[in-house]
Design an enzyme around this catalytic site. Sequence first.
Site, PDB file in Angstrom:
ATOM      1  N   ARG A 170      18.239  -0.686  -0.731  1.00 63.56           N
ATOM      2  CA  ARG A 170      17.429  -0.866  -1.936  1.00 63.56           C
ATOM      3  C   ARG A 170      16.147  -0.036  -1.810  1.00 63.56           C
ATOM      4  O   ARG A 170      15.308  -0.304  -0.948  1.00 63.56           O
ATOM      5  CB  ARG A 170      17.061  -2.338  -2.126  1.00 63.56           C
ATOM      6  CG  ARG A 170      18.270  -3.258  -2.344  1.00 63.56           C
ATOM      7  CD  ARG A 170      18.860  -3.122  -3.738  1.00 63.56           C
ATOM      8  NE  ARG A 170      20.115  -3.817  -3.879  1.00 63.56           N
ATOM      9  CZ  ARG A 170      20.246  -5.108  -4.151  1.00 63.56           C
ATOM     10  NH1 ARG A 170      19.174  -5.854  -4.292  1.00 63.56           N
ATOM     11  NH2 ARG A 170      21.443  -5.658  -4.276  1.00 63.56           N
ATOM     12  N   SER A 214      22.616 -14.190  -5.427  1.00 61.64           N
ATOM     13  CA  SER A 214      22.624 -13.932  -6.863  1.00 61.64           C
ATOM     14  C   SER A 214      24.060 -13.633  -7.268  1.00 61.64           C
ATOM     15  O   SER A 214      24.757 -12.851  -6.604  1.00 61.64           O
ATOM     16  CB  SER A 214      21.720 -12.742  -7.199  1.00 61.64           C
ATOM     17  OG  SER A 214      21.641 -12.561  -8.592  1.00 61.64           O
ATOM     18  N   GLU A 247      15.219 -17.436  -3.218  1.00 63.92           N
ATOM     19  CA  GLU A 247      16.575 -17.000  -3.556  1.00 63.92           C
ATOM     20  C   GLU A 247      17.281 -16.390  -2.362  1.00 63.92           C
ATOM     21  O   GLU A 247      16.721 -15.564  -1.646  1.00 63.92           O
ATOM     22  CB  GLU A 247      16.508 -15.975  -4.690  1.00 63.92           C
ATOM     23  CG  GLU A 247      17.856 -15.405  -5.079  1.00 63.92           C
ATOM     24  CD  GLU A 247      17.787 -13.897  -5.339  1.00 63.92           C
ATOM     25  OE1 GLU A 247      18.751 -13.208  -4.992  1.00 63.92           O
ATOM     26  OE2 GLU A 247      16.764 -13.433  -5.859  1.00 63.92           O
ATOM     27  N   ARG A 257      17.852 -13.270   4.817  1.00 60.08           N
ATOM     28  CA  ARG A 257      17.127 -14.334   4.105  1.00 60.08           C
ATOM     29  C   ARG A 257      17.591 -15.717   4.588  1.00 60.08           C
ATOM     30  O   ARG A 257      16.782 -16.632   4.779  1.00 60.08           O
ATOM     31  CB  ARG A 257      17.359 -14.227   2.594  1.00 60.08           C
ATOM     32  CG  ARG A 257      16.628 -13.080   1.927  1.00 60.08           C
ATOM     33  CD  ARG A 257      15.326 -13.553   1.284  1.00 60.08           C
ATOM     34  NE  ARG A 257      14.675 -12.461   0.575  1.00 60.08           N
ATOM     35  CZ  ARG A 257      14.763 -12.258  -0.730  1.00 60.08           C
ATOM     36  NH1 ARG A 257      15.487 -13.085  -1.474  1.00 60.08           N
ATOM     37  NH2 ARG A 257      14.141 -11.254  -1.290  1.00 60.08           N
ATOM     38  N   ARG A 268       9.500 -10.799   2.565  1.00 55.91           N
ATOM     39  CA  ARG A 268      10.886 -11.191   2.285  1.00 55.91           C
ATOM     40  C   ARG A 268      11.762 -10.039   1.821  1.00 55.91           C
ATOM     41  O   ARG A 268      12.899 -10.252   1.420  1.00 55.91           O
ATOM     42  CB  ARG A 268      10.920 -12.310   1.239  1.00 55.91           C
ATOM     43  CG  ARG A 268      10.118 -12.035  -0.001  1.00 55.91           C
ATOM     44  CD  ARG A 268      10.192 -13.167  -1.002  1.00 55.91           C
ATOM     45  NE  ARG A 268      11.231 -12.972  -2.001  1.00 55.91           N
ATOM     46  CZ  ARG A 268      11.685 -13.912  -2.822  1.00 55.91           C
ATOM     47  NH1 ARG A 268      11.208 -15.129  -2.728  1.00 55.91           N
ATOM     48  NH2 ARG A 268      12.601 -13.661  -3.716  1.00 55.91           N
ATOM     49  N   HIS A 269      11.244  -8.799   1.874  1.00 54.50           N
ATOM     50  CA  HIS A 269      12.014  -7.648   1.396  1.00 54.50           C
ATOM     51  C   HIS A 269      12.259  -6.617   2.499  1.00 54.50           C
ATOM     52  O   HIS A 269      11.381  -6.358   3.324  1.00 54.50           O
ATOM     53  CB  HIS A 269      11.293  -6.963   0.227  1.00 54.50           C
ATOM     54  CG  HIS A 269      11.360  -7.726  -1.053  1.00 54.50           C
ATOM     55  ND1 HIS A 269      10.372  -8.596  -1.453  1.00 54.50           N
ATOM     56  CD2 HIS A 269      12.305  -7.757  -2.029  1.00 54.50           C
ATOM     57  CE1 HIS A 269      10.702  -9.129  -2.616  1.00 54.50           C
ATOM     58  NE2 HIS A 269      11.865  -8.642  -2.987  1.00 54.50           N
ATOM     59  N   GLU A 305      13.339  -0.006  -3.048  1.00 49.18           N
ATOM     60  CA  GLU A 305      12.252  -0.716  -3.729  1.00 49.18           C
ATOM     61  C   GLU A 305      11.022  -0.706  -2.822  1.00 49.18           C
ATOM     62  O   GLU A 305      11.107  -1.103  -1.660  1.00 49.18           O
ATOM     63  CB  GLU A 305      12.676  -2.160  -4.029  1.00 49.18           C
ATOM     64  CG  GLU A 305      13.863  -2.243  -4.983  1.00 49.18           C
ATOM     65  CD  GLU A 305      14.393  -3.667  -5.108  1.00 49.18           C
ATOM     66  OE1 GLU A 305      13.950  -4.521  -4.311  1.00 49.18           O
ATOM     67  OE2 GLU A 305      15.231  -3.901  -5.979  1.00 49.18           O
TER      68      GLU A 305
END
Length: 558
Positions: free
Chosen positions: A313, A480, A477, A532, A321-322, A315
């Site tokens: 990812r 998903s 989360e 996670r 948490r990423h 991002e």
Amino acid sequence: MHLPTRLAPLPPRATRAAKEKEKAEKAAKRKAAEDAQKKQQEGTDVSSNDYGDLPMIGSQEYKPSGVSRTTLAQISEKYNETTPIDEAGGVEVCFRAVVENARNQSAKLSFLVFREGLNTIQAVVAASDSLSRQMVKFAGSINAESVVLVHGLVKKTPEPVKSATISHLEIHIKKIYVVAKADSQLPMQVQDAERPLPLEGEEIKEEEGARPIVTLNTRLNNRVIDLRGKHNRAIFAIKDGVTALFQEFLRNQGFIGIQTPKLLGAPSEGGANVFEVGYFATKAFLAQSPQLYKQMLIAARFERVMEVGPVFRAENSNTARHLTEFTGLDLEMAFEEDYHEVVEVLENLMLYIFNGLKSKYKRETDLVRSIYHVDEFKLPEAGKVPRIPFAEGIQMLRDDGLEIGDYDDLSTPDEKRLGALVLKKYGSDFYVLDQFPLNIRPFYTMPSHTAPAHQTGAKDPNSGYSNSYDFFMRGQEILSGAQRIHDAEFLCKRMKEHASPVDPNSDGLRDYVNAFRYGCPPHAGGGIGLERIVMLWLGLPNVRLASLFPRDPNRVMP
């Protein structure tokens, strides 16, 4: 009147040279005497063959020793606290381990602590008629983190050794050899890695007189040493356990393991957050997820598929948490009548993982939680997982004083707040939020039957809810998922009218859309972030601690 003091005349050059020569001769005689004494001592060293540095393995011809070896875990299991040791003087053993620490108590006595995995044991080296002081000194001076080969006797201790995990036994060393020597000065100490890091946004609090906290950045820069910490070994044993339990449960449910491409010829999910890489004379992209391929395999009549693999990812999220590369636990399955059939499978999957961790990895879990103090993870009974409609979750937040719109996406603080409310109401740290707003889900998500997207000429085809869901642990989360659109024409319609429209005829999507033109059963699935789960199960302050060599916007090494 003071006359200046007269300096003494310098000695003649010949006199200075004679003195330097005399000094050098005395030093040479002193060294010769020391060497002679050392040689004499070595000549009388009854243990001269029982200790020292071994030649590098592989540098000499291999000759089998014929000596049977064991492990600390096997020693602990075989000679538990109630098992008597009948052999006079103790049981002879040979094992390889790491020196956690070593110290000379006196000229005749040294203590060491050996480590192997999560096990530690104390060892004693005592001078006697058959064991020399030189060997005692050598053993007590071995650098921490060195790998050693030990021959010794296992004995019961009169009192428990509190500093070792195997507290009822100790090793009386007869021979000790260094297999791989560690430097005397390490970039950081292993015990520093076993101290807790602060939570995100929390200030570092150091106790007076305590060693300074080694930062996460320093730990990750020296990750090989950091990973030697016992709690880190426990973290990654648990991570492996989650993967094993995931596959074990799904295989029993008829799923087949798959491996989908991670190099794509074009971005496939419509987002700009992809990594571009050189690919011969052209370019390629790292896969954001195996989503489209999972669905194509359902269309290929695989019916139930699962995958454990890397997810990328792009991002620029510098949060606790990423990660830019993480491990995805993905699954997809065809269902008969309603997508909640899949939700139920996912709920049971997660309960299977959680209960498996409680029963099979209790020791590892307790070890890590002894450093990162976190409440016991509260689980619901099977079939009673809180499954909360998104609209109800919004109302719970409003009742708690939060101003939020009906179709607003939840921020991280909102999620945590809702998690606390769910825990208070349902007594569970694990729950499902169902029927998310359509406008915040991907283009392949099936709209709810009440959504305007199913109507011809809808004024706002992205309003309303969708057959999608997220799973949460401690208000964050971890999964998903959704029912996917399995009709090619409706899929093309949704791709064009989506809040972030994509072209169904583009290079990255054409083959995916065509897969549904040949007849595909209704299906749903989900993607789980492995790191996670580990982070939230153990109460770790940062997801990077659940990745061996984490990758984020600022880190691609080591």
